[in-house]
Scaffold this motif. Structure first.
Motif, PDB file in Angstrom:
ATOM      1  N   GLU A 141       0.817  -1.215   0.000  1.00  0.00           N
ATOM      2  CA  GLU A 141       0.000   0.000   0.000  1.00  0.00           C
ATOM      3  C   GLU A 141       0.856   1.273   0.000  1.00  0.00           C
ATOM      4  O   GLU A 141       0.344   2.354  -0.281  1.00  0.00           O
ATOM      5  N   THR A 142       2.147   1.167   0.340  1.00  0.00           N
ATOM      6  CA  THR A 142       3.008   2.353   0.374  1.00  0.00           C
ATOM      7  C   THR A 142       3.301   2.906  -1.011  1.00  0.00           C
ATOM      8  O   THR A 142       3.423   4.113  -1.185  1.00  0.00           O
ATOM      9  N   ALA A 192       3.410  -2.718   9.614  1.00  0.00           N
ATOM     10  CA  ALA A 192       4.378  -1.893   8.884  1.00  0.00           C
ATOM     11  C   ALA A 192       3.976  -0.419   8.950  1.00  0.00           C
ATOM     12  O   ALA A 192       2.926  -0.022   8.459  1.00  0.00           O
ATOM     13  N   GLY A 193       4.846   0.395   9.551  1.00  0.00           N
ATOM     14  CA  GLY A 193       4.519   1.792   9.817  1.00  0.00           C
ATOM     15  C   GLY A 193       4.165   2.615   8.592  1.00  0.00           C
ATOM     16  O   GLY A 193       3.298   3.483   8.661  1.00  0.00           O
ATOM     17  N   HIS A 194       4.815   2.349   7.478  1.00  0.00           N
ATOM     18  CA  HIS A 194       4.547   3.214   6.325  1.00  0.00           C
ATOM     19  C   HIS A 194       3.346   2.748   5.512  1.00  0.00           C
ATOM     20  O   HIS A 194       2.684   3.553   4.864  1.00  0.00           O
ATOM     21  N   VAL A 195       3.044   1.449   5.553  1.00  0.00           N
ATOM     22  CA  VAL A 195       1.775   0.987   4.984  1.00  0.00           C
ATOM     23  C   VAL A 195       0.630   1.662   5.742  1.00  0.00           C
ATOM     24  O   VAL A 195      -0.339   2.151   5.148  1.00  0.00           O
ATOM     25  N   CYS A 196       0.767   1.719   7.081  1.00  0.00           N
ATOM     26  CA  CYS A 196      -0.283   2.331   7.901  1.00  0.00           C
ATOM     27  C   CYS A 196      -0.314   3.854   7.751  1.00  0.00           C
ATOM     28  O   CYS A 196      -1.346   4.473   7.959  1.00  0.00           O
ATOM     29  N   THR A 197       0.814   4.457   7.384  1.00  0.00           N
ATOM     30  CA  THR A 197       0.817   5.888   7.091  1.00  0.00           C
ATOM     31  C   THR A 197      -0.207   6.170   5.981  1.00  0.00           C
ATOM     32  O   THR A 197      -0.949   7.136   6.035  1.00  0.00           O
TER      33      THR A 197
END
Lengths: 368, 83
Positions: A141-142, A192-197
């Motif tokens: 998703e990133t 994953a932090g950046h997927v969740c971003t």
């Protein structure tokens, strides 16, 4: 640099490690989903500093690794066509296809170019109106907002000699597949932090409830990772199964709404094959029919049924599911090295095998 | 690929109708697309992925997290001394 150095602070890392030692009373197995986190863990040596009770296993969150062989072979077939300029993120060029990789295509005269962003690929299309520029749109998703925007812009600017070969996958579907697998044993997830971003973390709440498992949104620096691990262990020790956020400076529950809107406009959910794992239902994106002009698979229908051949030695599918560690593979560091990789997990800067090789985890240890 | 890097927005401008920015990554300047950050301002720190800004780093949240992490430790050290 601001927002980087303070999260690599050795004193704070040491303090968090002692807090973790006090918090843990029994063995727990945590999976970090994202390959970027795997590299950060191995590079910083966190895996060797954690309390004995905590085992980290490495998840499937490496987009280069899970891109199916059939699509790699399709990319290679497209890149070999004289009318095509093939563009890709750099890591994909060394991923072995059935016969060769994209670098070999380039060495044989194919026009294969590394781009940093899909907008760079779009610019190449603008500058080369007589060629068709194909971009290998892979990722979780990133990268989806970037890849979607390139398609939106191609349409808006009427750039018709641009197409994308889509291999998009999503994290929640992978977590579901791992939890449904009888071979995978995970007590908690570091999301994953950046997927969740991009996506926020509301999607994980039903998963945490259904599978009774804590999921903690986690960043990428050593302090972030320890913060995530500590939160996850606190959940487990207290018998709770919530979704928590250890990366609040970048992630909100709802995520980036404008990015989600463009993803939805351009892509629809579909079943996707994951290299080494197999087909996971509803686990990826494909272009919506209104963007068919920009779909490389529809644009080149003769590049369809491709017979693929995997290395019989490679166990990357088991590594991607956290069932085996890289060092448990007989070919690791012998037939398979970053210079001559058998599988994608040895190629990518986010692959677990490459991380183990690069940072000297060359043999199995009592504890990992 | 998912390792986004934080950088500071130093200039905002439009190209082909798209909101773009020049981003300073500790001295290295690169261009990035800001279409997904409609509220971005010069001076903000953003996480950039494959040429796109995806979040404005929240300074308040960052400070709160740091305070919290340091506090946890302060309590932990006291417990540690007691044991």
């Amino acid at each position: 640099m601001k927002y980087v150095e303070e999260y690599r602070d050795a004193d704070l890392t040491g303090k968090l490690l002692s807090d973790l030692r006090r918090a843990v009373t029994q063995p727990w197995t945590l999976m970090e989903v994202c390959g970027g986190q795997t590299h950060s863990i191995i590079k910083s040596g966190l895996d060797e500093m954690l309390p004995q009770e905590i085992t980290l296993i490495h998840g499937p969150g490496c987009p280069v690794c899970v891109t199916p062989l059939e699509l790699v072979d399709k990319a290679i077939a497209l890149a070999m066509r004289p009318e095509v300029i093939f563009t890709s993120y750099g890591d994909m060029l060394r991923v072995p296809g059935s016969e060769r990789d994209l670098f070999a295509v380039r060495a044989a005269g194919g026009d294969v170019r590394i781009v940093y962003s899909p907008l760079d690929a779009l610019k190449i299309a603008k500058d080369n109106p007589k060629k068709i520029v194909v971009f290998f749109a892979i990722g979780f998703e990133t990268t989806a907002p970037a890849n979607a925007m390139a398609v939106v812009q191609a349409k808006a600017q009427n750039i018709q000699n641009f197409a994308v070969l889509v291999s998009h996958v999503t994290v929640p579907a992978a977590i579901r597949a791992l939890m449904e697998s009888p071979d995978v044993r995970v007590d908690g997830f570091l999301a994953a932090g950046h997927v969740c971003t991009v996506m926020g973390y509301w999607e994980y709440e039903p998963l945490a409830a259904q599978y009774r498992i804590p999921i903690v949104v986690t960043g990428f620096e050593p302090v972030d990772l320890l913060h995530g691990i500590l939160m996850c262990v606190q959940e487990l020790e207290a018998g709770r199964q919530e979704v928590r956020n250890a990366y609040a400076r970048s992630v909100t529950r709802e995520g980036n709404r404008p990015a989600q809107a463009v993803i939805q406009r351009v892509f629809e959910i579909c079943d996707r094959a994951w290299r080494g794992i197999g087909v996971i239902p509803q686990s990826g994106y494909r272009l919506r029919p209104e963007f068919a002009l920009y779909d490389a698979e529809q644009r080149f229908p003769d590049v369809q049924a491709i017979e693929t051949r995997e290395s019989p030695l490679c166990i990357s599918g088991l590594v991607l599911q956290g069932i085996k560690k890289p060092v448990e593979c007989k070919a690791f560091g012998k037939e398979c090295t970053p210079e001559r990789p058998l599988g994608a997990t040895m190629v990518s800067s986010e692959g677990a095998c490459a991380a183990y090789y690069r940072y000297g985890r060359l043999a199995a240890k009592g504890k990992s | 690929m998912c390792l986004g890097i934080p950088g500071k927005v130093i200039e905002l401008y439009k190209t082909n109708g798209m909101q773009m920015a020049r981003i300073d990554f500790g001295g290295v300047i690169k261009e990035a697309c800001m279409e997904y950050l409609p509220d971005v301002k010069v001076g903000d720190y953003t996480i950039i992925h494959v040429g796109f800004g995806l979040s404005i780093l929240d300074e308040k949240e960052a400070l709160e997290t740091m305070d919290l992490l340091k506090q946890i430790d302060a309590l932990g050290s006291e417990e540690g001394t007691a044991v």
